[in-house]
Design an enzyme around this catalytic site. Structure first.
Site, PDB file in Angstrom:
ATOM      1  N   ASP A 178      -6.431   3.392   8.265  1.00  0.00           N
ATOM      2  CA  ASP A 178      -7.386   2.291   8.081  1.00  0.00           C
ATOM      3  C   ASP A 178      -7.575   1.951   6.598  1.00  0.00           C
ATOM      4  O   ASP A 178      -7.468   2.817   5.735  1.00  0.00           O
ATOM      5  CB  ASP A 178      -8.729   2.694   8.710  1.00  0.00           C
ATOM      6  N   ASN A 219      -7.598  -4.219  18.578  1.00  0.00           N
ATOM      7  CA  ASN A 219      -7.089  -4.982  17.436  1.00  0.00           C
ATOM      8  C   ASN A 219      -6.536  -6.364  17.830  1.00  0.00           C
ATOM      9  O   ASN A 219      -6.296  -7.209  16.964  1.00  0.00           O
ATOM     10  CB  ASN A 219      -6.034  -4.183  16.653  1.00  0.00           C
TER      11      ASN A 219
END
Ligand code: IPE
Ligand code: IPE
Ligand code: MG
Length: 231
Positions: A16, A64
């Protein structure tokens, strides 16, 4: 590496911070994903050098897809590149496993996933798992469906059976979850598997994640006292 280091058998990494890395440089988010893909490749090598048996990278979650289409398309294009890198790593004895539901991926990606999986199936080196369109909840739904499709009776269902039906079947227990980028949450990563994992949250953004960050996370892991409910 310092002494007294306990090397985890299985590390999970939430890759991330790509977007923020790019933003900090005035670049489009995609530039962060490109850099992040390079970090992924290097990180497999660091884990291998350290003697880690298995490493799972969270590359794309079931959530996502909510991102703008242009970003999703760019990430999907990059996966092709990840898979080309993976193909090269199969020659270095790495075994690749893909976690998640491949169904919504393009035919090209699905084909590449099959090729890399098959080409490395007998490899005996580090096991490198890539979680694409992976969600921990989806993993459990998928496992429950497979149990029900086999008409297994309720009294035969236990933890071992569920574990065998998850995408992670046959993999060692997850010992350590590393999340760079400063966020302190799982974001639907390996929620069943990480029941007794140690968590290390780090401020570094994924594209900047280096060997020393991995070593720092493993050093922190080594200092933890894992009790598994005992004393
Ligand atoms: C991780 O980086 C990559 C994916 C989730 C595909 P992000 O894109 O989430 O980066 P930030 O969190 O916005 O910085
Ligand atoms: C988690 O990161 C998913 C991956 C790294 C693939 P996100 O950036 O999607 O997580 P949230 O939205 O901050 O929880
Ligand atoms: Mg993020």
């Amino acid at each position: 590496m310092p002494e007294n280091l306990i090397v985890p058998r299985h590390i999970g990494i939430i890759m991330d911070g790509n977007g923020r890395w790019a933003k900090n440089r005035g670049l489009p988010r995609t530039a962060g994903h490109i850099q992040g893909a390079k970090t992924f490749k290097k990180c497999v090598g660091y884990c291998r050098d350290m003697g880690v048996e298995c490493v799972t990278f969270y590359a794309f979650s079931t959530e996502n897809w909510k991102r703008p289409k242009a970003e999703v398309d760019a990430i999907m294009k990059l996966f092709s590149q990840y898979l080309d890198d993976a193909m090269k790593m199969t020659e270095e004895d790495a075994k690749f496993v893909f976690l998640g539901d491949p169904e919504p991926l393009s035919d090209e990606l699905k084909k590449k996933i099959r090729i890399v999986t098959d080409a490395s199936a007998e490899n005996k080196g580090i096991v490198c798992c890539i979680a694409i369109n992976y969600g921990g909840r989806d993993d459990i739904v998928h496992a429950v469906r497979s149990i029900m499709n086999d008409n297994i009776s309720a009294d035969e269902v236990d933890e071992a059976l569920i574990s065998e039906r998850l995408y992670t079947k046959n993999l060692p227990e997850v010992d350590l979850i590393i999340r760079p980028s400063g966020e302190q949450r799982l974001s639907n990563f390996l929620i069943w598997q990480a029941a007794y994992a140690e968590y290390v949250f780090m401020d570094v953004l994924w594209p900047d994640f280096g060997k020393s960050d991995l070593e720092e996370a493993v050093a922190e892991y080594s200092r933890r006292n894992r009790r598994f409910g005992g004393i």
